[in-house]
Motif scaffolding. Structure first.
Motif, PDB file in Angstrom:
ATOM      1  N   UNK B  96       0.155  31.563  60.267  1.00  0.00           N
ATOM      2  CA  UNK B  96       0.901  32.803  60.415  1.00  0.00           C
ATOM      3  C   UNK B  96       0.399  33.599  61.413  1.00  0.00           C
ATOM      4  N   UNK B  97       1.218  34.292  62.255  1.00  0.00           N
ATOM      5  CA  UNK B  97       1.031  35.074  63.465  1.00  0.00           C
ATOM      6  C   UNK B  97      -0.295  35.653  63.608  1.00  0.00           C
ATOM      7  N   UNK B  98      -0.585  36.395  62.682  1.00  0.00           N
ATOM      8  CA  UNK B  98      -1.897  37.427  62.490  1.00  0.00           C
ATOM      9  C   UNK B  98      -3.236  36.255  62.822  1.00  0.00           C
ATOM     10  N   UNK B 137       4.240  31.400  62.815  1.00  0.00           N
ATOM     11  CA  UNK B 137       5.442  31.988  62.192  1.00  0.00           C
ATOM     12  C   UNK B 137       5.104  33.307  61.656  1.00  0.00           C
ATOM     13  N   UNK B 138       6.069  34.124  61.569  1.00  0.00           N
ATOM     14  CA  UNK B 138       5.943  35.541  60.932  1.00  0.00           C
ATOM     15  C   UNK B 138       6.400  35.229  59.403  1.00  0.00           C
TER      16      UNK B 138
END
Lengths: 241, 241
Positions: B96-98, B137-138
């Protein structure tokens, strides 16, 4: 957090000038699982530009409700958050979007909440701002804080869906991890190969394998990768003989 | 975190079909303080649509570098992160992006890093994905994960600027907070007014003021608000006499 709380988060677009922005906002909402779009006195709606920019989110446009006033759009809303880019426009203090999301989601567990976005050029009017119970802002470059309307909606919806933890990234791509036996086989093979070619220093036989263990520990190895590496070593051995 | 680390985060757009998306991505970057835009084999660039969509970020387009290959765009890049919406396309696992942003910012403290976005329709090719050291990925709605290219760039830049803590929200709107003396004056005035009208239950004189203390403690009060409330009470008193 149940994904049905996203159904209780409405996006309210007030006095939007460009219908393309309404469509792009609908698309942004749907990618993050939001569905309740409310429009206050849009200049043009419905409009072919809105439909074109909505892409696969035309259903949100079809279900969008249009109101004459912001008061009407907020009638059933328990917590309304107005977005304001300019500190000087604010009737009450604004918080950063991320800081306000937990309160918003808590309220959405059993009531409708709304995020309210104003006109592209002028933002929310003083009267509109005073109808919102909270003000939020997206932290941005003070030299150029001009987020496109749909971009601001995208970030807001993303923050809410991320905090609600409703969507996960499927990692994909990974094969099964190599086992201890796979790894020891690889390191033994590397060492044998290095001894055979004379690359290994007989005085310090451990250093090379220590470095390889560290390197492959950092990268992680899949079974398939171990198989390919050992095939590569075997081919070198065979060629040399 | 110094804002100059944002100058070392490049956005790479590979094989973009629509020049409007390049302009919108430039605008998204600039709102979050990023400046280094790199284009790999764009179909149309420069282009009036790119300029129109960039709005106040035309400087990023003017300074954008165009490359024939992704390899060329990444030559000076120490850490490259490819964005991939579809798990089945991935050569290696996506995060995940974050989750990936802290590593990205740490690397950007002394080296150039890049976020790589593929074509609007087909995404990054297998060859492009394999040139990226990480995949991100978002998290998005699995029923409709189709983020617009510029929307994906906007979220990525927002996550980076937010994690780098370079921009703050100026709260605005707030006057100076009421002092203890202001508050005690208000509560005394409320109590006197309530006694005078007979509203206050002489058996339980404390309950009303306790409730008012709780209510105004939740809302917070500014000096100006105390002044206006006391003016309102005074006018009622005067009218009554």
């Amino acid at each position: 957090m149940a994904s049905d709380c996203l159904a209780r988060v409405a996006i309210v677009l007030s006095r939007t000038s460009h219908p393309g922005n309404i469509g792009a906002a609908a698309r942004a909402m749907k990618t993050m699982g939001l569905t309740d779009l409310r429009l206050v006195a849009p200049r043009h709606f419905p409009d072919p530009d809105a439909t074109a920019m909505a892409a696969g989110a035309a259903d949100l446009l079809a279900n969008a409700r249009v109101f004459d006033t912001l008061e009407g759009a907020l009638r059933d809303v328990a917590l309304s958050v107005g977005f304001s880019a300019r500190a000087r426009d604010r009737s009450h203090p604004a918080e950063a979007l991320r800081a306000i999301v937990p309160e918003l989601l808590a309220a959405a567990s059993d009531a409708t909440v709304a995020l309210v976005f104003g006109n592209e050029t002028s933002g929310l009017s003083n009267e509109e701002l005073s109808r919102c119970q909270r003000l939020a802002a997206i932290p941005a470059n003070p030299q150029y804080p001009s987020l496109n309307l749909a971009a601001a909606v995208q970030i807001a919806c993303y923050e809410i869906a991320t905090a609600a933890e409703v969507f996960a990234v499927v990692p994909g791509g990974a094969g099964s991890a190599a086992t201890g036996e796979d790894l020891e086989g690889l390191f033994a093979h590397l060492e044998a190969s290095a001894r055979e070619t004379g690359f290994l220093d007989p005085e310090k036989p451990g250093r090379f394998i220590e470095m390889m263990r560290r390197l492959f520990a950092r990268s992680g190895l899949e079974r398939e990768e171990v198989k390919v590496l050992r095939g590569f070593l075997r081919a070198r051995d065979a060629k040399r003989r």
